[in-house]
Design a protein around this motif. Structure first.
Motif, PDB file in Angstrom:
ATOM      1  N   GLY A 149      13.873   5.661  -1.917  1.00 38.21           N
ATOM      2  CA  GLY A 149      13.027   6.175  -0.840  1.00 38.21           C
ATOM      3  C   GLY A 149      11.725   5.401  -0.732  1.00 38.21           C
ATOM      4  O   GLY A 149      11.236   5.116   0.366  1.00 38.21           O
ATOM      5  N   ILE A 150      11.153   5.037  -1.866  1.00 38.17           N
ATOM      6  CA  ILE A 150       9.924   4.244  -1.884  1.00 38.17           C
ATOM      7  C   ILE A 150      10.180   2.878  -1.268  1.00 38.17           C
ATOM      8  O   ILE A 150       9.386   2.375  -0.474  1.00 38.17           O
ATOM      9  CB  ILE A 150       9.376   4.131  -3.327  1.00 38.17           C
ATOM     10  CG1 ILE A 150       8.886   5.508  -3.787  1.00 38.17           C
ATOM     11  CG2 ILE A 150       8.291   3.070  -3.434  1.00 38.17           C
ATOM     12  CD1 ILE A 150       8.580   5.601  -5.260  1.00 38.17           C
ATOM     13  N   SER A 151      11.312   2.281  -1.605  1.00 38.35           N
ATOM     14  CA  SER A 151      11.681   0.984  -1.044  1.00 38.35           C
ATOM     15  C   SER A 151      11.876   1.073   0.469  1.00 38.35           C
ATOM     16  O   SER A 151      11.420   0.197   1.221  1.00 38.35           O
ATOM     17  CB  SER A 151      12.955   0.465  -1.718  1.00 38.35           C
ATOM     18  OG  SER A 151      13.378  -0.744  -1.135  1.00 38.35           O
ATOM     19  N   VAL A 152      12.541   2.121   0.923  1.00 42.61           N
ATOM     20  CA  VAL A 152      12.743   2.316   2.369  1.00 42.61           C
ATOM     21  C   VAL A 152      11.398   2.484   3.069  1.00 42.61           C
ATOM     22  O   VAL A 152      11.142   1.877   4.112  1.00 42.61           O
ATOM     23  CB  VAL A 152      13.671   3.523   2.649  1.00 42.61           C
ATOM     24  CG1 VAL A 152      13.665   3.898   4.121  1.00 42.61           C
ATOM     25  CG2 VAL A 152      15.095   3.214   2.186  1.00 42.61           C
ATOM     26  N   ALA A 153      10.517   3.293   2.494  1.00 43.36           N
ATOM     27  CA  ALA A 153       9.191   3.499   3.093  1.00 43.36           C
ATOM     28  C   ALA A 153       8.425   2.181   3.171  1.00 43.36           C
ATOM     29  O   ALA A 153       7.773   1.884   4.179  1.00 43.36           O
ATOM     30  CB  ALA A 153       8.411   4.535   2.296  1.00 43.36           C
ATOM     31  N   GLY A 154       8.509   1.376   2.126  1.00 41.05           N
ATOM     32  CA  GLY A 154       7.854   0.072   2.128  1.00 41.05           C
ATOM     33  C   GLY A 154       8.438  -0.857   3.167  1.00 41.05           C
ATOM     34  O   GLY A 154       7.713  -1.572   3.871  1.00 41.05           O
ATOM     35  N   LEU A 184       0.824  -1.214   0.000  1.00 43.04           N
ATOM     36  CA  LEU A 184       0.000   0.000   0.000  1.00 43.04           C
ATOM     37  C   LEU A 184       0.856   1.261   0.000  1.00 43.04           C
ATOM     38  O   LEU A 184       0.604   2.195  -0.767  1.00 43.04           O
ATOM     39  CB  LEU A 184      -0.933   0.000   1.214  1.00 43.04           C
ATOM     40  CG  LEU A 184      -2.109  -0.964   1.160  1.00 43.04           C
ATOM     41  CD1 LEU A 184      -2.805  -1.024   2.512  1.00 43.04           C
ATOM     42  CD2 LEU A 184      -3.085  -0.576   0.064  1.00 43.04           C
ATOM     43  N   VAL A 185       1.881   1.273   0.841  1.00 41.86           N
ATOM     44  CA  VAL A 185       2.754   2.450   0.938  1.00 41.86           C
ATOM     45  C   VAL A 185       3.527   2.655  -0.364  1.00 41.86           C
ATOM     46  O   VAL A 185       3.563   3.765  -0.914  1.00 41.86           O
ATOM     47  CB  VAL A 185       3.711   2.317   2.152  1.00 41.86           C
ATOM     48  CG1 VAL A 185       4.833   3.334   2.084  1.00 41.86           C
ATOM     49  CG2 VAL A 185       2.926   2.462   3.446  1.00 41.86           C
ATOM     50  N   MET A 186       4.150   1.586  -0.867  1.00 40.57           N
ATOM     51  CA  MET A 186       4.955   1.734  -2.082  1.00 40.57           C
ATOM     52  C   MET A 186       4.094   2.108  -3.281  1.00 40.57           C
ATOM     53  O   MET A 186       4.489   2.952  -4.096  1.00 40.57           O
ATOM     54  CB  MET A 186       5.765   0.468  -2.351  1.00 40.57           C
ATOM     55  CG  MET A 186       6.872   0.249  -1.357  1.00 40.57           C
ATOM     56  SD  MET A 186       8.059  -1.044  -1.801  1.00 40.57           S
ATOM     57  CE  MET A 186       7.033  -2.491  -1.907  1.00 40.57           C
ATOM     58  N   ALA A 187       2.907   1.509  -3.408  1.00 39.32           N
ATOM     59  CA  ALA A 187       2.025   1.827  -4.537  1.00 39.32           C
ATOM     60  C   ALA A 187       1.587   3.289  -4.479  1.00 39.32           C
ATOM     61  O   ALA A 187       1.585   3.979  -5.504  1.00 39.32           O
ATOM     62  CB  ALA A 187       0.809   0.906  -4.523  1.00 39.32           C
ATOM     63  N   SER A 188       1.241   3.743  -3.299  1.00 43.16           N
ATOM     64  CA  SER A 188       0.815   5.137  -3.139  1.00 43.16           C
ATOM     65  C   SER A 188       1.939   6.111  -3.492  1.00 43.16           C
ATOM     66  O   SER A 188       1.728   7.086  -4.224  1.00 43.16           O
ATOM     67  CB  SER A 188       0.354   5.362  -1.700  1.00 43.16           C
ATOM     68  OG  SER A 188       0.091   6.709  -1.473  1.00 43.16           O
ATOM     69  N   LEU A 189       3.127   5.857  -2.980  1.00 44.79           N
ATOM     70  CA  LEU A 189       4.260   6.747  -3.252  1.00 44.79           C
ATOM     71  C   LEU A 189       4.680   6.703  -4.714  1.00 44.79           C
ATOM     72  O   LEU A 189       5.035   7.728  -5.300  1.00 44.79           O
ATOM     73  CB  LEU A 189       5.436   6.388  -2.349  1.00 44.79           C
ATOM     74  CG  LEU A 189       5.231   6.664  -0.861  1.00 44.79           C
ATOM     75  CD1 LEU A 189       6.389   6.096  -0.049  1.00 44.79           C
ATOM     76  CD2 LEU A 189       5.071   8.152  -0.603  1.00 44.79           C
TER      77      LEU A 189
END
Length: 182
Positions: A106-111, A91-96
């Motif tokens: 950054g997307i990977s870190v957030a995920g 959900l986080v990576m798809a949204s970002l």
């Protein structure tokens, strides 16, 4: 090859990669004393699906990973934790990624952090929050490091795939992956 058959073939191959990566991480833990510390290699496949395929394909991969991974190499609690962590991460990576909010690393870190937080929250409900509190700093540091590493590897894979399959280049350019990787 027709489009449906091509998509099914790609999903089957990506599912196999996710399961193999998960199994390898189970066989060879980074830190044997801390089994929850993993690289998250299957996230390379998930990022590939989110960036180049579509949400339905990405969620299909998540479902297959959780269902078959749960049967093959995780118990019920491990399956529950994996499901919650992977759902949060996706959900986080798809949204970002959709909002082009940050670069791929950054997307990977957030995920990775979302995955870890969801699992810690679930473990807190299962065994108590005080029991998992001491484990949190170690997991946070490891999720930051693995997120950076997986983000870097994902970018390399995506750039390489864009050279092999030209239609992927346009998709990656739209989400900002290609801009400095020419």
């Amino acid at each position: 090859m027709n489009t449906k058959l091509r998509e099914l073939t790609i999903l089957a191959l990506l599912s196999a990669f996710m399961l193999i990566f998960g199994y390898l991480e189970k066989l060879f833990p980074l830190v044997p004393a801390l089994p929850a510390v993993k690289l998250g290699l299957s996230n390379i496949v998930l990022i590939f699906a989110l960036a180049l395929l579509n949400m339905r394909a990405a969620w299909s991969l998540v479902f297959v990973k959780i269902l078959l991974g749960g049967i093959l190499y995780m118990g019920p609690v491990g399956t529950l934790l994996a499901a919650l962590g992977t759902a949060a991460s996706t959900l986080v990576m798809a949204s970002l990624l959709k909002r082009r909010a940050m670069r791929l690393t950054g997307i990977s870190v957030a995920g990775s952090v979302a995955h870890m937080l969801a699992q810690l929250l679930a473990q807190g409900f299962l065994i108590g929050f005080w029991a998992v509190l001491g484990y949190a700093p170690i997991l946070l540091i490891s999720s930051l490091a693995s997120g950076i590493f997986i983000g870097y590897l994902s970018r390399l894979v995506l750039l390489h795939m864009s050279k092999i399959i030209p239609e992927y280049r346009d998709k990656l350019d739209k989400i900002g992956v290609i801009e400095d990787g020419k």
